[in-house]
Design an enzyme around this catalytic site. Sequence first.
Site, PDB file in Angstrom:
ATOM      1  N   GLY C  69     -16.482  -0.617  35.568  1.00  0.00           N
ATOM      2  CA  GLY C  69     -16.310  -1.997  35.124  1.00  0.00           C
ATOM      3  C   GLY C  69     -15.632  -2.868  36.172  1.00  0.00           C
ATOM      4  O   GLY C  69     -16.009  -4.027  36.370  1.00  0.00           O
ATOM      5  N   THR C  70     -14.641  -2.323  36.845  1.00  0.00           N
ATOM      6  CA  THR C  70     -13.913  -3.090  37.850  1.00  0.00           C
ATOM      7  C   THR C  70     -14.853  -3.547  38.954  1.00  0.00           C
ATOM      8  O   THR C  70     -14.877  -4.731  39.321  1.00  0.00           O
ATOM      9  CB  THR C  70     -12.784  -2.224  38.444  1.00  0.00           C
ATOM     10  OG1 THR C  70     -11.884  -1.871  37.387  1.00  0.00           O
ATOM     11  CG2 THR C  70     -12.018  -2.962  39.516  1.00  0.00           C
ATOM     12  N   ASN C 147      -9.583  -6.122  25.769  1.00  0.00           N
ATOM     13  CA  ASN C 147      -9.216  -4.715  25.730  1.00  0.00           C
ATOM     14  C   ASN C 147      -7.920  -4.435  24.978  1.00  0.00           C
ATOM     15  O   ASN C 147      -7.766  -3.379  24.380  1.00  0.00           O
ATOM     16  CB  ASN C 147      -9.121  -4.149  27.151  1.00  0.00           C
ATOM     17  CG  ASN C 147      -8.424  -5.078  28.119  1.00  0.00           C
ATOM     18  OD1 ASN C 147      -8.788  -6.252  28.233  1.00  0.00           O
ATOM     19  ND2 ASN C 147      -7.420  -4.577  28.806  1.00  0.00           N
ATOM     20  N   GLN C 177     -15.555  -3.913  26.941  1.00  0.00           N
ATOM     21  CA  GLN C 177     -15.068  -3.441  25.649  1.00  0.00           C
ATOM     22  C   GLN C 177     -16.034  -3.728  24.507  1.00  0.00           C
ATOM     23  O   GLN C 177     -15.966  -3.076  23.468  1.00  0.00           O
ATOM     24  CB  GLN C 177     -13.691  -4.054  25.345  1.00  0.00           C
ATOM     25  CG  GLN C 177     -12.573  -3.548  26.241  1.00  0.00           C
ATOM     26  CD  GLN C 177     -12.212  -2.070  26.020  1.00  0.00           C
ATOM     27  OE1 GLN C 177     -12.624  -1.450  25.041  1.00  0.00           O
ATOM     28  NE2 GLN C 177     -11.456  -1.504  26.946  1.00  0.00           N
ATOM     29  N   SER C 197     -19.152  -0.519  31.370  1.00  0.00           N
ATOM     30  CA  SER C 197     -18.610   0.699  31.961  1.00  0.00           C
ATOM     31  C   SER C 197     -18.877   1.858  31.006  1.00  0.00           C
ATOM     32  O   SER C 197     -18.741   1.706  29.791  1.00  0.00           O
ATOM     33  CB  SER C 197     -17.107   0.515  32.180  1.00  0.00           C
ATOM     34  OG  SER C 197     -16.551   1.611  32.855  1.00  0.00           O
ATOM     35  N   HIS C 199     -17.324   4.809  30.548  1.00  0.00           N
ATOM     36  CA  HIS C 199     -16.285   5.678  29.988  1.00  0.00           C
ATOM     37  C   HIS C 199     -15.622   5.122  28.737  1.00  0.00           C
ATOM     38  O   HIS C 199     -14.810   5.806  28.117  1.00  0.00           O
ATOM     39  CB  HIS C 199     -15.240   6.037  31.048  1.00  0.00           C
ATOM     40  CG  HIS C 199     -14.338   4.923  31.463  1.00  0.00           C
ATOM     41  ND1 HIS C 199     -13.086   4.753  30.954  1.00  0.00           N
ATOM     42  CD2 HIS C 199     -14.509   3.925  32.348  1.00  0.00           C
ATOM     43  CE1 HIS C 199     -12.507   3.703  31.526  1.00  0.00           C
ATOM     44  NE2 HIS C 199     -13.359   3.179  32.374  1.00  0.00           N
ATOM     45  N   THR C 235     -25.517   6.165  48.109  1.00  0.00           N
ATOM     46  CA  THR C 235     -26.273   7.143  47.332  1.00  0.00           C
ATOM     47  C   THR C 235     -25.814   7.093  45.876  1.00  0.00           C
ATOM     48  O   THR C 235     -24.618   7.100  45.593  1.00  0.00           O
ATOM     49  CB  THR C 235     -26.083   8.558  47.911  1.00  0.00           C
ATOM     50  OG1 THR C 235     -26.519   8.535  49.271  1.00  0.00           O
ATOM     51  CG2 THR C 235     -26.911   9.575  47.136  1.00  0.00           C
ATOM     52  N   CYS C 323      -4.106   0.125  32.646  1.00  0.00           N
ATOM     53  CA  CYS C 323      -3.823  -0.159  34.057  1.00  0.00           C
ATOM     54  C   CYS C 323      -2.412  -0.643  34.260  1.00  0.00           C
ATOM     55  O   CYS C 323      -1.844  -0.459  35.322  1.00  0.00           O
ATOM     56  CB  CYS C 323      -4.745  -1.228  34.571  1.00  0.00           C
ATOM     57  SG  CYS C 323      -6.431  -0.708  34.502  1.00  0.00           S
TER      58      CYS C 323
HETATM   59  C1  PLP Z   1     -23.178   9.481  58.445  1.00  0.00           C
HETATM   60  C2  PLP Z   1     -23.252   8.931  57.057  1.00  0.00           C
HETATM   61  N1  PLP Z   1     -22.431   7.929  56.701  1.00  0.00           N
HETATM   62  C3  PLP Z   1     -22.449   7.409  55.473  1.00  0.00           C
HETATM   63  C4  PLP Z   1     -23.309   7.865  54.507  1.00  0.00           C
HETATM   64  C5  PLP Z   1     -23.275   7.225  53.160  1.00  0.00           C
HETATM   65  O1  PLP Z   1     -22.700   8.061  52.198  1.00  0.00           O
HETATM   66  P1  PLP Z   1     -23.019   7.845  50.650  1.00  0.00           P
HETATM   67  O2  PLP Z   1     -24.463   8.124  50.485  1.00  0.00           O
HETATM   68  O3  PLP Z   1     -22.146   8.813  49.939  1.00  0.00           O
HETATM   69  O4  PLP Z   1     -22.704   6.418  50.336  1.00  0.00           O
HETATM   70  C6  PLP Z   1     -24.202   8.915  54.842  1.00  0.00           C
HETATM   71  C7  PLP Z   1     -25.193   9.464  53.887  1.00  0.00           C
HETATM   72  O5  PLP Z   1     -25.909   8.812  53.174  1.00  0.00           O
HETATM   73  C8  PLP Z   1     -24.173   9.451  56.149  1.00  0.00           C
HETATM   74  O6  PLP Z   1     -24.996  10.431  56.508  1.00  0.00           O
HETATM   75  C1  PLP Z   2     -12.238  -5.453  29.531  1.00  0.00           C
HETATM   76  C2  PLP Z   2     -12.261  -4.477  30.667  1.00  0.00           C
HETATM   77  N1  PLP Z   2     -12.789  -4.851  31.843  1.00  0.00           N
HETATM   78  C3  PLP Z   2     -12.841  -4.015  32.892  1.00  0.00           C
HETATM   79  C4  PLP Z   2     -12.350  -2.733  32.815  1.00  0.00           C
HETATM   80  C5  PLP Z   2     -12.424  -1.870  34.019  1.00  0.00           C
HETATM   81  O1  PLP Z   2     -13.402  -0.871  33.885  1.00  0.00           O
HETATM   82  P1  PLP Z   2     -13.309   0.451  34.786  1.00  0.00           P
HETATM   83  O2  PLP Z   2     -12.085   1.144  34.356  1.00  0.00           O
HETATM   84  O3  PLP Z   2     -14.557   1.200  34.465  1.00  0.00           O
HETATM   85  O4  PLP Z   2     -13.245   0.016  36.199  1.00  0.00           O
HETATM   86  C6  PLP Z   2     -11.764  -2.305  31.594  1.00  0.00           C
HETATM   87  C7  PLP Z   2     -11.192  -0.955  31.412  1.00  0.00           C
HETATM   88  O5  PLP Z   2     -10.462  -0.404  32.192  1.00  0.00           O
HETATM   89  C8  PLP Z   2     -11.723  -3.191  30.513  1.00  0.00           C
HETATM   90  O6  PLP Z   2     -11.183  -2.836  29.350  1.00  0.00           O
END
Ligand code: PLP
Ligand code: PLP
Lengths: 123, 123, 383, 383
Positions: C69-70, C147, C177, C197, C199, C235, C323
Amino acid sequence: MQYSEKVMDHFRNPRNVGEIENPDGIGYVGNAACGDIMELYIKVEENIITDAKFKTFGCGAAIATSSIMTELVKGKTIEEAEKISNKAIIEALDGLPTIKRHCSVLAEEAMKKAIEDYRSKNV
Amino acid sequence: MQYSEKVMDHFRNPRNVGEIENPDGIGYVGNAACGDIMELYIKVEENIITDAKFKTFGCGAAIATSSIMTELVKGKTIEEAEKISNKAIIEALDGLPTIKRHCSVLAEEAMKKAIEDYRSKNV
Amino acid sequence: MEVYLDNNATSPISEKVAEAIKDSFAYYANPSSVHSLGIRVRNFMDDARNKVALALGVSKEEIIFTSGGTESDNLAILGSLKKTSKKHIVTSLVEHHAVLNLFKQLEKEGYEVTYLPVDKDGIVDLDSLSDCLRPDTALVSIMYANNETGAIQPIEKAVQIVKNMSEKIIFHTDAVQAFGKLPLSLRSIPIDMASVSAHKINGPKGVGALYVRKGLKIMPLFRGGHHEYGMRPGTENIMGIAGFGAASDEAVENLSSSIEKYTFLKKRLWEGIYKTIPRVLLNGGLDKTLPNTLNVSFTNIEGESIIIMLDLEGIAVSSGSACTSGSLESSHVLSAMGVPAAAAQGSIRFSFGRYNTEEEVDYVLEKLPPIVSRLRAMSPLEK
Amino acid sequence: MEVYLDNNATSPISEKVAEAIKDSFAYYANPSSVHSLGIRVRNFMDDARNKVALALGVSKEEIIFTSGGTESDNLAILGSLKKTSKKHIVTSLVEHHAVLNLFKQLEKEGYEVTYLPVDKDGIVDLDSLSDCLRPDTALVSIMYANNETGAIQPIEKAVQIVKNMSEKIIFHTDAVQAFGKLPLSLRSIPIDMASVSAHKINGPKGVGALYVRKGLKIMPLFRGGHHEYGMRPGTENIMGIAGFGAASDEAVENLSSSIEKYTFLKKRLWEGIYKTIPRVLLNGGLDKTLPNTLNVSFTNIEGESIIIMLDLEGIAVSSGSACTSGSLESSHVLSAMGVPAAAAQGSIRFSFGRYNTEEEVDYVLEKLPPIVSRLRAMSPLEK
Ligand SMILES: Cc1ncc(COP(=O)(O)O)c(C=O)c1O
Ligand SMILES: Cc1ncc(COP(=O)(O)O)c(C=O)c1O
């Protein structure tokens, strides 16, 4: 926040909760907006603190620091009690989380104010 | 990238791969830096394309578009073959991924060049 | 007894979500790959995308997966502000820190910010919204439901006011929420973006989504590959996304029964508290709030000490948002509602979830009154 | 037979990682919560943090969890640039898009960028590095090992050059491909930051980390709560973090045996290719590259068609980086190395992982030569 066992003990079983009738000194610090208020009462006989009690509005650490402060000062002279620093309180509680250290400062201040109050009445 | 079954069929079993000896027209488009090169050969008899072959350097779509183009033009008149658009190729292949559409354009261009070549030799 | 009443902070993974996560282990290739293993993963991911989209009442091309969410809130706000030179932005005083702290930062960087006030129940003042809009207003961000108190905002009306002023003002809502707790049909409102979000609805932590209305282009928060329609590189979190899909599916399926259950539990808890504990305040009221959220102030005592006392009895609740717990500030939400400090400090949020029962509520009602009494007996404010 | 030789794109989750993920389901509370359920999750998360830290040779207070390598790279670079007014930044021509596209964006925004050239094996030219440093150089970012060719960069020397010029120039390395494949001990080099990602070492996708040397403060990419030492807000991806911890643990444990195994498989594959297929080029060489990575150009034919032909035989490989597959650009890495277009277009990356066997290599060696012949027979360049 993870409190030490000592803090949890003083929080669950706070020592010396309450007020002293006709106290020799009262220290009042904090305000509701900050989330902590402490009120310490002392009874003094021949320069020795014979009784101490507290009332506290605040978090677990605020209650525990108040509680241990009342324990620490009992039987001490005014001069000894005055020297109890917030560090000594933290040590006596086996540590406090960083963001809760201000509670130990409050407890120190509350005791100093109670002693000040006692002195102002006994000049 | 997800190719249609038709594309995959033309990629796995490309029709008319190779060169025509003494062709009546050759169309060459693309370059290695872009990743695609197509070479189309046609044999023309009495204004009708009687044979077509290709050689292609490129991705799956490049090979499939070349292959289907050679199939589409065989038996057609020069004028009919000239009108085969990249859209017609895409349709004939049951679609192409967006980022692969340029391959169908290349195939169209290659055929136009082959016809141009044929005409330039037969004025 | 272990009673978890902190579902607005986060919620346990459901069985179906756990299954979906385990199933995802077989989809191990990179969804950007050309080979067929990659294509399989891409399709698997799009299945989940479709489920999230359905739960929001939008289509799957409008869903961008994020890390939560953030990030969704930040992507929506920063991503659209980077597309305009207008410098006036609007939000409310009761937003989550993900929005509020971003607005404070933007204010420092030169944006003019209007923070909309709320009434005593925490509902955003729509007249202030109408009044503050200007020709250079770039964006309005108002949360769907709060929230801390559960207060449900009049989002449809707010969107209308904004879009009547100008179609071009971007309207974003933090629906973190509200998602899965209220019926949502975002397509039917001219809203531009919405953050959710996983969770909070029994999905995994660390995965969220941003709804971006078809046709709207925003800038990415950071750079890399061409993932998520070019708006969110990296990714993809396949395992989290699979869990999010399953959680969305379940939330939709159970929506009416959970609303019914939460409404019942909340009423029972509040009535029990009200009957047995003097001097309590209901923050936000019973009806204009999320069915699962009850925010109560126990005057003259402080929240953390209540939480710890309840924790010692096996009951998990929170004060304010997760938080900010552990921080020294008191709730900005309650203070915007005008709740006095000595009551705001003693506020507790009870938030229900899938697995709560009537027995648990009764257990809380048994343990809570003596705790409040004990703490009040220690309080210097109780005279 | 299903042969997955695309482990640099991403890798399958190991059994231990799967177990760690399943175990994490029991840690369902929010690690920011005050109650004991929250504290348990916090400790659980810190366990994993410690494992990642150990694998990097640093301490756990120096590890910030992110949503992956891409975010880590962006956080490192943007987060430190926001702390300075200096405007000269340095990187190499062979970086991953997460770094390279960010630098291109920064260039547009007014930064002066030096892109360091590489030699024919893809090794960054250190003289160019020494020469380009200036009093207003803010940051140098050079990857530890390349994703396409596996080329291992002289990071220690590069750091020395930079720090000799000025302690204040921030040195960041993208160690995503080096992590778990080479022995790393970052504490022993005066490096400031390093990015890693779980999914390259049999951990889950969508979780990564940034090592930030003790004492260094960077700005967050986005705003919210006070998570991750204030540098990365958002509820933490507990499940992903648990998997990352287990994967790091395993990588360290198996490091020397996997290096041995990869070296053997790579040599066998290359010798087999070299013996049976004419006109092949080894990009990056055998020794200055990651033990698990083999990049070969099959001249006069194009990569995607090779990939698809191999895919039809059950063999998964890639050309270039997974992020650019499907895009029209050819590899910026090979072109920086001076590989001619007709060879660069026909480059294939074979990248080994935990589960590959000698039999699989032999299977590839059986299937590959006829595919190359078939495609060459179609190629107009073969005359
Ligand atoms: C050298 C390198 N840097 C950065 C990334 C990016 O990582 P991620 O896919 O976890 O965002 C990758 C792979 O995709 C990589 O091989
Ligand atoms: C209203 C609201 N916005 C944003 C968030 C942030 O979501 P996250 O914890 O998935 O980053 C929360 C919960 O933490 C929330 O209750």
